[in-house]
Design an enzyme around this catalytic site. Structure first.
Site, PDB file in Angstrom:
ATOM      1  N   LYS A 129      43.583 -26.928  64.196  1.00  0.00           N
ATOM      2  CA  LYS A 129      42.154 -26.609  64.309  1.00  0.00           C
ATOM      3  C   LYS A 129      41.572 -26.389  62.919  1.00  0.00           C
ATOM      4  O   LYS A 129      42.213 -25.809  62.032  1.00  0.00           O
ATOM      5  CB  LYS A 129      42.008 -25.349  65.162  1.00  0.00           C
ATOM      6  CG  LYS A 129      40.584 -24.952  65.497  1.00  0.00           C
ATOM      7  CD  LYS A 129      40.598 -23.775  66.488  1.00  0.00           C
ATOM      8  CE  LYS A 129      39.179 -23.335  66.835  1.00  0.00           C
ATOM      9  NZ  LYS A 129      39.169 -22.160  67.722  1.00  0.00           N
TER      10      LYS A 129
ATOM     11  N   SER B 193      36.271 -22.519  71.769  1.00  0.00           N
ATOM     12  CA  SER B 193      35.919 -23.253  70.582  1.00  0.00           C
ATOM     13  C   SER B 193      37.006 -24.239  70.132  1.00  0.00           C
ATOM     14  O   SER B 193      36.763 -25.039  69.245  1.00  0.00           O
ATOM     15  CB  SER B 193      35.584 -22.300  69.443  1.00  0.00           C
ATOM     16  OG  SER B 193      36.696 -21.520  69.125  1.00  0.00           O
TER      17      SER B 193
ATOM     18  N   SER C  85      39.051 -18.831  73.314  1.00  0.00           N
ATOM     19  CA  SER C  85      38.902 -20.155  72.710  1.00  0.00           C
ATOM     20  C   SER C  85      40.119 -21.065  72.762  1.00  0.00           C
ATOM     21  O   SER C  85      40.008 -22.228  72.411  1.00  0.00           O
ATOM     22  CB  SER C  85      38.462 -20.009  71.254  1.00  0.00           C
ATOM     23  OG  SER C  85      37.157 -19.490  71.215  1.00  0.00           O
TER      24      SER C  85
END
EC number: 6.3.5.7
Lengths: 152, 496, 369
Positions: B79, B154, B178
């Site tokens: 990420k 997210s 997330s």
């Protein structure tokens, strides 16, 4: 009859501790050195960096607290003081507000007005900011202008 | 043999057995990326050259017996809020669109040491603020199961990449759900460990007292192996714990006899999509049939979790994001008039609206006059929520419920009503507030073909209990994670 | 013109302890006393070198005024940029006056931060960094609370180096030096350490004390130095004291040599050898030489006997030079008269017996000069 006035003064004294490394990272605290050579991601506020407390700082703070008759706060912590300024790399300073390491002490002084106890409200640990250096050329230039004006 | 169908551990084994080369594995994912990326958009940065260079080096080390771990040679995606030295790390924000860190996040470093091949950085909601990956400066990611829908957020890019076989596993981060929510939307397994298990050094902070890095993978075994690799005690992170029970793969045992599972009534009522409700209850039934004791109970304070979470997370975020000011790195506005004007313009131009919204909210709740009423109260609520979980865990080993109240919404439907979007976090955020471990496991699909996930919540340090329960469920349903390549196919999986 | 500043992060993250006092001080004198006490305590602990000029100690002064007898506090201002005790004293005086003037004129004192300019002897309101500062303090989430056990506190207590008051008493007792001397020596940890280290080597505490309180302080004052700035070693001072005690060099030479030690930490034994400064102790040879000098300078002898005391200096000088085989005065002295000037700066009392001959006198003088 002229009024008599008394001056009332309190002091905030900042003392730079003589530890070898900084409060939250392993960078050297040695005085001098070319700019930005005693730095790392932590003390320059890089994203993802995290502070790690230097034990010696706590011990010095405790020692100063004990030597000034303070009570040591046996559970103390750090707080963030947020303000924007370029000498403050994260735009917050890690300091102590709510639970400072030492409180309610005093120092005995002797002066012309006799012996007295000056009370210490609190004592806390915090990190110093960087140094802002204003453009040398600017300063030089200004002084040249001043001289010229004088001669006229 | 279709390499992309393998799980990370399966691939690792084949590489070890010299049936597959690291290069071939990289070829497979790069090929898939070329196929799928234009539609899915999981990545911000794809490092093809770097990946092949890593592959060569890692292959050598495997050949001489230097790298022997189960994940050596397996391609992973990271990420984009985790720093990698020399690589663009953007948090999907304009303000970091040119930022290349000089250091690598500890969790990523742990993967590197284990021989992982890093393919690239995945898309996310800007600074991890969002639940749909639509707030990204680089545009949204799409759900591989139905590209008209969001992947969740997210960590939407990480979950979509795994679901679309663009990598074998990924790292995500979880502050309020997330990892777990997008995992459930994308039909993959996601795990958020107990706070302090994985080092936060090099993770660009959102809510410092809530953030954790965790694995996103195709199945439970992969998750356990990844977590085992990334968990470590890191002296560079003062909140990092020194745990001696990180052998998570030991928990891959098919047995839940006597396991006490509680389902909160508050979770299963109003607001929950009936199809999600059904799928989760069916999954609970499977575990009951395997010997677990399942019952409903009252988990109080559920409705206070959202305001407490947003108060605390946004307060911390408002401070964490102050460093993005255009002075030292990142984006700086072109024309400005003095220092404060530069700050204002840089941040106004560099941050998206959701980020600004949360910074304002966070600054407000910390401001003098409001600190006690909001922030302090939120901290107290947090403590009470933790106490409530303590009470629940006296009677139950696992708390089970949905990971999200719905399946993935359509693109473009969420951002216009932020409050509604925030309410979608209802199941996941209290887990972060209490620092507990939580796991999302795929349990089916709705009538539109969108994946549904159940959430398993454990007491602190109880990842192994979660892994055991999830593994048992997996074995019982013998369902392999469905990738779009396999949509429509139900293949039998070997029980390990 | 580009208005740029540069930032140096070397100092960012350096640890600070901030000590906040109650508003208990009433004058610049009390403020200075407080700062000196704090400085001494912190230096004694080895926690900091506390140099105002270098910034390792910084003082911000919060000052307000009120009518004598009132128990209400007036509005206070904060003053920063005070780099010396002198500046602090001036700033306090200046601000007191400024506030009194404002009040007398019926105006309000504004609560603000002011920057003191010691050159202009004036303070200026600082441009605020941000309007109405709200620091939004909240607990640092990246650091865990510090738990300080009773044991840890005890450990720090036991490790604390002897503080000033204890040291003072100990010096009086252990080394038998007077209160006044002990006060001066223990006034700075550096000085105290130097004293003890030197005494440990030469075992002559009173002599060491004299050298520190006398010559060392004098040279420090001349050079605007603090005890922390001293760079000479206890070994060399100890050697010097031994040389003087043994009579190898006389007190005048000793002072000169000490100056070299003070400035460059030279080894006095080597220095004395290299520069031929040893006092000749052969009394027979001395008497002979002195007798010759007296015989060669009848005018000087007559002057002395006639009441011109200083005339003996010329005779002394010549005796010394003759002993060394020198015929010229050394170091730029301009002859006998020059010698007189330099050597007779300080008043001196020579114990004289009635039976002392002229030669005895010279010899006694030589011991001093």
């Amino acid at each position: 009859m002229a009024k008599q006035y008394e001056t009332v003064i309190g002091l905030e004294v900042h003392i730079e501790l003589a530890t070898k490394t900084k409060i939250f990272c392993g960078c050297s605290t040695e005085f001098g050195g070319a700019p930005n050579t005693h730095t790392c991601p932590v003390c320059t506020g890089m994203p993802g960096s995290l502070p790690v407390l230097n034990k010696q700082v706590v011990e010095y703070a405790m020692a100063i607290g004990l030597a000034t008759n303070c009570k040591i706060t046996q559970v103390c912590k750090f707080d963030r003081k947020n303000y924007f300024y370029p000498d403050n790399p994260q735009n917050y300073q890690i300091s102590q507000l709510y639970l400072p390491i030492a409180r309610d002490g005093y120092v005995e002084i002797e002066s012309g007005s006799g012996k007295k106890k000056v009370r210490i409200h609190e004592m806390h640990m915090e990190e110093d900011a960087g140094k802002l250096v204003h453009d040398e050329w600017m300063i030089l230039h200004l002084s040249i202008i001043t001289e010229a004006v004088c001669h006229l | 043999m279709d390499l992309l169908k393998l799980t990370a551990l399966e691939l690792g084994e084949k590489i070890k057995a010299k049936e597959v080369t690291v290069r071939e594995a990289v070829d497979a994912v790069i090929g898939q990326i070329k196929e799928a990326e234009s539609e899915i958009h999981s990545f911000v940065t794809i490092d093809e050259e770097g990946a092949y260079a890593q592959a060569e080096e890692i292959q050598k080390k495997i050949d001489v017996g230097e790298l022997t771990g189960p994940l050596a040679g397996v391609p992973v995606a990271i990420k984009d809020n985790m720093c990698i030295e020399g690589q663009l790390t953007t948090c999907s924000s304009k303000i970091l669109s040119n930022f290349k860190p000089t250091y690598t996040a500890e969790a990523v470093e742990n993967l590197r040491k284990a021989g992982a091949v890093i393919i690239g950085k995945t898309n996310m909601d800007e600074f991890a603020m969002g639940s749909t990956t639509e707030t990204s400066y680089y545009g949204p990611t799409r759900n591989p199961h139905n590209t008209a829908h969001v992947p969740g957020g997210s960590s939407g890019g990480s979950c979509a990449a795994v679901a679309a076989s663009e990598c074998y596993y990924a790292l995500g981060s979880d502050t309020g759900g997330s990892i777990r929510q997008p995992s459930s939307f994308c039909g993959v397994v996601g795990l958020k460990p107990t706070y302090g298990t994985v080092s936060r050094y090099g993770l660009i902070a959102y809510g410092s007292s809530l953030d954790q890095i965790g694995p996103v993978a195709k199945d439970v075994s992969d998750c356990a192996a990844i977590l085992e690799t990334i968990a470590s005690h890191d002296p560079k992170d003062s909140t990092s714990m020194d745990r001696d029970d990180c052998d998570f793969t030991e928990a891959l045992v098919d047995d839940v006899k006597g396991l006490r599972i509680g389902i909160p009534r508050d979770y299963m009522g109003e607001g929950l999509d009936p199809e999600v409700n059904d799928a989760v209850m069916k999954a609970a039934k499977v575990l009951e049939e395997k010997g677990a004791i399942v019952e409903a109970f009252d988990l109080r304070l559920v409705k206070y979790a959202i305001p407490a979470y947003y108060t605390i997370a946004d307060a911390e975020a408002s401070s964490n994001l102050e460093r993005f000011d255009g002075v030292k790195y990142g984006y700086r506005t072109k024309d400005y008039d003095g220092l404060h004007n530069m700050y204002k313009k840089t941040r106004s131009e560099g941050f998206g609206p959701e980020v600004k919204r949360r910074i304002m909210l966070g600054s407000f709740v910390l401001s003098s006059g409001y600190y006690d009423a909001y922030y302090l109260k939120a901290l107290r609520t947090k403590a009470l929520i933790k106490k409530e979980f303590d009470r629940a865990f006296r009677n139950y080993d696992i708390i089970l419920g949905p990971a999200a109240p719905t399946t993935a919404p359509e693109l473009g439907k969420s951002l216009s009503d932020p409050m509604k979007m925030y309410l979608g976090d209802i199941y996941t955020i209290s887990v972060n507030l209490a620092g507990l471990p939580g796991m999302s496991v795929p349990v089916g699909k709705d009538s539109k073909g969108l994946p549904i996930g159940m959430q398993l919540i454990g007491n602190v340090f109880e990842e192994k209990t979660l892994i055991r329960a999830a593994y048992t469920y997996e074995c019982a349903t013998k369902k392999m994670h469905e990738t779009p390549a396999n949509v429509g196919l139900m293949s039998e999986k070997e029980v390990r | 013109m580009d208005d740029t500043s540069l930032v140096d992060y070397n100092r960012s993250g350096v640890p600070l302890v901030e000590i906040v006092s109650e508003p208990d001080m009433r004058s610049a004198e009390e403020v200075i006393a407080y700062l000196e006490k704090l400085r001494m305590i912190v230096q004694y602990l080895g926690a900091s070198d506390c140099k105002l000029q270098e910034g390792s100690m910084r003082a911000d002064v919060n000052l307000s005024v009120r009518e004598v007898g009132s128990d209400q506090f007036g509005t206070r201002t904060e003053m920063k940029n005070l780099n010396s005790f002198k500046a602090i004293a001036h700033a306090i005086e200046g601000e007191r006056q400024r506030q009194i003037e404002l009040i007398e004129e019926g105006k309000q004192v504004v609560q603000e931060t002011r920057r003191w300019d010691d050159n202009k002897e004036h303070s200026y309101a600082m441009r605020s960094k941000e309007d109405a500062q709200d620091y939004r303090y909240f607990p640092e989430p990246d650091l865990v609370p510090i738990v300080i056990s009773d044991e840890w506190i005890e450990k720090i207590k036991s490790q604390q180096p002897e503080l000033r008051t204890e040291k003072l008493e100990r010096y009086k007792e252990q080394f038998d030096i007077p209160q006044y001397d002990a006060e001066i020596i223990t006034g700075s940890k550096k000085m105290a350490d130097l004293f003890e280290a030197t005494t440990a080597i030469c075992e002559k505490p009173k002599k060491v004390a004299n050298w520190l309180i006398g010559e060392t302080f004098r040279l420090m004052k001349d050079n605007g130095m603090e005890p922390e700035d001293l760079t000479f070693s206890p070994e060399n001072l100890a050697k010097l004291i031994d040389l003087a005690e043994a009579g190898t060099i006389n007190s005048s030479v000793a002072k000169d040599v000490f100056k070299q030690i003070f400035q460059e930490d030279i080894d006095p034994e080597k220095y004395v050898e290299e520069h031929g400064l040893k006092m000749v102790n052969d009394e027979g040879a001395l008497r002979e030489t002195a007798a010759k000098v007296i015989a060669d300078n009848p005018q000087a002898v007559a002057d002395f006997k006639g009441g011109k005391e200083k005339a003996i200096g010329a005779l002394l000088g010549q005796t010394m030079r003759a002993m060394k085989g020198e015929s010229k005065p050394r170091n730029g002295e301009s002859g006998a008269a020059g010698v007189v000037k330099i050597k007779f700066d300080l008043p001196v009392r020579i114990p004289v017996n009635g039976t002392d001959t002229f030669i005895d006198l010279i010899l006694k003088l030589r011991l001093i000069y």
